[in-house]
Design an enzyme around this catalytic site. Sequence first.
Site, PDB file in Angstrom:
ATOM      1  N   ASP A 148      18.257  -1.930   2.913  1.00 43.67           N
ATOM      2  CA  ASP A 148      17.001  -2.691   2.840  1.00 43.67           C
ATOM      3  C   ASP A 148      16.771  -3.079   1.379  1.00 43.67           C
ATOM      4  O   ASP A 148      17.722  -3.233   0.619  1.00 43.67           O
ATOM      5  CB  ASP A 148      15.849  -1.869   3.419  1.00 43.67           C
ATOM      6  CG  ASP A 148      14.760  -2.748   4.040  1.00 43.67           C
ATOM      7  OD1 ASP A 148      14.195  -3.583   3.310  1.00 43.67           O
ATOM      8  OD2 ASP A 148      14.482  -2.613   5.241  1.00 43.67           O
ATOM      9  N   HIS A 170      18.685  -5.822   0.196  1.00 44.92           N
ATOM     10  CA  HIS A 170      17.881  -7.041   0.377  1.00 44.92           C
ATOM     11  C   HIS A 170      17.272  -7.530  -0.927  1.00 44.92           C
ATOM     12  O   HIS A 170      16.353  -8.331  -0.914  1.00 44.92           O
ATOM     13  CB  HIS A 170      16.779  -6.800   1.406  1.00 44.92           C
ATOM     14  CG  HIS A 170      17.291  -6.510   2.785  1.00 44.92           C
ATOM     15  ND1 HIS A 170      16.461  -6.268   3.858  1.00 44.92           N
ATOM     16  CD2 HIS A 170      18.566  -6.397   3.268  1.00 44.92           C
ATOM     17  CE1 HIS A 170      17.195  -6.025   4.941  1.00 44.92           C
ATOM     18  NE2 HIS A 170      18.463  -6.090   4.608  1.00 44.92           N
TER      19      HIS A 170
END
Length: 351
Positions: free
Chosen positions: A169, A192
């Site tokens: 993430d 991310h």
Amino acid sequence: MKAWSDVCKASASPTFLVPGDRRFLINPVVFEGRCRSKKIKFKVDGTITAPSEPSKWKCINKQCHSWISFKHVDGLVISGSGTIDGNAEKWWKQGRVTALVVARSNNVQLHDLSFKDNPHMHVVFHHCDGVKISHISIDAPEDSPNTDGIHLKETASVIIEHCTIGTGDDCISLVDGSTHIDMRHIKCGPGHGISIGSLGKFGLSETVEYIHVKDAQFTGTTNGVRIKTWQGGRGHARNMIFEKIRSSDSEYPIIIDQFYCDHTECHDKPNAVEIRNISYIDVKGTSKKETAVKIACSDTVPCRDIFIQNINLIYDQSGKQASAYCKNVINGYYHGVVRPNISCLQNDKLP
């Protein structure tokens, strides 16, 4: 807990030591202040690990929200040559347990530790003031869900530097109440990227401001530097500088998204979190997607005061020309060499 009690009562500068060359299996624990000393060292030279089976976790009040927590501990220094290993492969399919949480504590340092395979977010600071995070490494597989590296909420005056983060993430995420955050010399990937938000979910009023990112390297990430807000929200994301950014096959090295939605049914709404006074300076490298720059702003609450200077992004390693998407920007300017061309920005014509 007996050792912590002794440390918290000590009047000098006590040290809580997790010895090296050993592994310590612990269940969820909360280290509570307020303590007598204004400087407490929590030194991890060994490995702290969690039960591999979620069913074997002995959760506090039958709720597993965090694993290792510190609350009301001012002057805390967490460091060491050891590892915090969540052993969390089976957790990723069913639960969310944050590995390390520091809450309502001021003048905190975290440095030199390694974090590995934790169940949810690896490091969280919330409701803190005066934080320095340096020389830590965070490692989790690219497909591990919701394993943010460093997450800040309602936290001010933070330095994050010389950190290497690879997760499933956001490498670093800043949400409501994050202000005066300085990030430098960050290596991110997989993951991310560095994310501001998401902000404004469920129509909430949320703010993030005074953010500076310098010397960040993104490798194989889905985003580089990202601002993401929900339709229908309120508040603002403003006063941010992203400079000396390097991208190697990131999907969107630069992205502003006022239409963020993480589920399938999303509807247009008139309200939006305001995005204002954002600068991107010296951004170079490759994009995995042809659209290397995406600035998608609201029709009703457009982005304002967007400035881009000296960026050079190409499409993949072959050197193909990249493109940019830009919509609804007021007072948007560029200076110097800007590739790809960003049509909604004007040349500021500075000398």
